[in-house]
Design a protein around this motif. Structure first.
Motif, short mmCIF file in Angstrom:
data_model
loop_
_atom_site.label_atom_id
_atom_site.label_comp_id
_atom_site.label_asym_id
_atom_site.label_seq_id
_atom_site.Cartn_x
_atom_site.Cartn_y
_atom_site.Cartn_z
N THR A 17 0.25 -1.55 -0.01
CA THR A 17 -0.32 0.37 -0.30
C THR A 17 0.75 0.96 -0.01
O THR A 17 0.90 2.50 -1.03
CB THR A 17 -1.20 -0.01 1.08
OG1 THR A 17 -1.62 -0.93 1.67
CG2 THR A 17 -1.48 0.91 1.23
N ALA A 18 1.71 1.72 0.77
CA ALA A 18 2.56 2.17 0.94
C ALA A 18 3.16 3.01 -0.84
O ALA A 18 3.56 4.02 -1.29
CB ALA A 18 4.13 1.97 1.90
N ILE A 19 3.79 1.37 -1.26
CA ILE A 19 4.84 2.00 -2.15
C ILE A 19 3.33 1.77 -4.09
O ILE A 19 4.06 2.79 -4.63
CB ILE A 19 5.05 0.75 -3.18
CG1 ILE A 19 6.22 0.72 -3.83
CG2 ILE A 19 4.38 -0.49 -3.81
CD1 ILE A 19 7.68 1.64 -3.62
N MET A 20 1.91 2.03 -3.40
CA MET A 20 0.98 2.41 -4.36
C MET A 20 1.01 4.03 -4.37
O MET A 20 0.85 4.70 -5.19
CB MET A 20 -0.38 1.48 -3.86
CG MET A 20 -0.87 1.86 -4.87
SD MET A 20 -2.96 1.30 -4.62
CE MET A 20 -2.86 1.98 -2.71
N ILE A 21 0.62 4.21 -3.33
CA ILE A 21 0.66 5.63 -3.01
C ILE A 21 1.83 6.64 -3.13
O ILE A 21 1.15 7.69 -4.02
CB ILE A 21 0.14 6.16 -1.46
CG1 ILE A 21 -0.96 5.52 -0.22
CG2 ILE A 21 0.94 7.24 -1.21
CD1 ILE A 21 -0.83 5.09 1.12
N ILE A 22 2.89 6.18 -3.50
CA ILE A 22 3.92 6.61 -3.20
C ILE A 22 4.13 6.60 -5.41
O ILE A 22 4.16 7.70 -5.53
CB ILE A 22 5.79 5.95 -3.54
CG1 ILE A 22 5.84 6.18 -1.72
CG2 ILE A 22 6.72 6.54 -3.76
CD1 ILE A 22 5.78 8.30 -0.83
N PRO A 101 6.76 24.24 2.09
CA PRO A 101 5.82 24.74 4.06
C PRO A 101 4.53 23.83 4.02
O PRO A 101 4.58 24.09 4.92
CB PRO A 101 6.29 26.02 4.00
CG PRO A 101 6.11 26.68 2.47
CD PRO A 101 6.65 25.88 1.37
N LYS A 102 3.66 24.29 2.64
CA LYS A 102 2.65 23.35 2.80
C LYS A 102 2.61 22.26 3.49
O LYS A 102 1.56 21.57 4.33
CB LYS A 102 1.33 24.18 1.84
CG LYS A 102 1.48 25.38 1.79
CD LYS A 102 0.55 25.29 -0.25
CE LYS A 102 0.10 26.50 -0.24
NZ LYS A 102 -0.73 27.45 -1.07
N SER A 103 3.25 21.29 2.36
CA SER A 103 3.20 19.88 2.85
C SER A 103 4.46 19.70 3.81
O SER A 103 4.17 18.58 4.73
CB SER A 103 3.83 18.33 1.32
OG SER A 103 2.73 19.47 0.36
N THR A 111 13.06 16.09 11.25
CA THR A 111 12.49 14.61 11.93
C THR A 111 13.04 13.79 11.08
O THR A 111 13.23 12.58 10.46
CB THR A 111 10.95 14.71 12.58
OG1 THR A 111 11.17 15.34 13.66
CG2 THR A 111 11.27 12.66 13.15
N MET A 112 12.32 14.53 9.68
CA MET A 112 12.98 12.94 8.57
C MET A 112 13.81 13.72 7.97
O MET A 112 14.17 12.78 7.23
CB MET A 112 12.13 14.36 7.62
CG MET A 112 10.47 14.55 7.49
SD MET A 112 9.75 12.99 7.75
CE MET A 112 9.09 12.92 9.26
N ALA A 145 6.35 12.56 1.79
CA ALA A 145 7.13 13.43 0.66
C ALA A 145 8.25 13.16 1.33
O ALA A 145 9.21 13.09 0.03
CB ALA A 145 7.01 15.11 1.63
N THR A 146 8.79 12.22 2.55
CA THR A 146 10.24 12.09 2.63
C THR A 146 10.51 10.15 1.34
O THR A 146 11.23 11.00 0.69
CB THR A 146 10.47 11.61 3.58
OG1 THR A 146 10.50 13.11 4.82
CG2 THR A 146 12.10 10.77 3.50
#
Length: 179
Positions: A17-22, A101-103, A111-112, A145-146
């Motif tokens: 699912t994570a790769i699908m989102i990216i 800055p919005k995201s 942290t990222m 985003a990272t």
């Protein structure tokens, strides 16, 4: 001596699912159609509404696994050219996040960067982050985003059609399923 942040101790999570989102974010960025895709937005909203807290945690762990896998690939790539992965990746990542800055609010950038540095040093980004408490809602978009920015970095290095990073992970998942 092993670290408590050793990737062997980390949950893999829902990498699919994570790769699908990216992958969908990369496709949207490189789409010929300007602006956000309303259909993709509706699907994302539907998905978000349908997942339980446990499933969301699995996707979060999956995103951390992606960051680890992407940094492992980048580390091997840069080391093959006698370069340091953290020196090559982190300044560019931080500079790009500062322009978003919005995201990515400024307070999320350290942290990222820490997640990426942990992964670049062979540690689990998720376990590294867990040392400092629970994930916050404000860190979810910066985490996405990272992973996105790392995938794009890989795609640029591979000089690919914007699918190399996600295809690399998808192929690995497919080979695991077939084994």
């Amino acid at each position: 001596m092993t670290s408590p942040c050793d990737p062997q101790n980390a949950p893999v999570g829902d990498v699919a699912t994570a790769i699908m989102i990216i992958d969908s974010k990369i496709a949207a960025v490189h789409s010929d159609t300007p602006g956000p895709d309303p259909e993709l937005g509706a699907l994302a909203d539907q998905f978000t509404a349908s997942v339980s807290a446990e499933e969301a945690e699995d996707v979060l762990d999956g995103a951390c696994t992606l960051i680890y896998v992407f940094m492992k690939w980048l580390r091997e790539c840069y080391e093959a050219h006698d370069q340091e992965v953290i020196e090559a990746v982190v300044p560019h990542l931080v500079a790009t996040m500062r322009r978003m800055p919005k995201s990515v609010p400024p307070e999320a950038i350290p942290t990222m960067a820490g997640l990426v540095i942990a992964a670049g040093n062979g540690l689990s980004p998720g376990l590294w982050r867990a040392q400092y408490g629970e994930w916050t809602e404000a860190e979810m978009t910066p985490l996405e985003a990272t992973a996105f920015l790392l995938a794009e970095h890989i795609n640029r290095i591979a000089d690919d059609d914007h699918t190399f990073a996600t295809r690399m992970v998808t192929d690995a998942l497919t080979s695991l399923e077939e084994a």
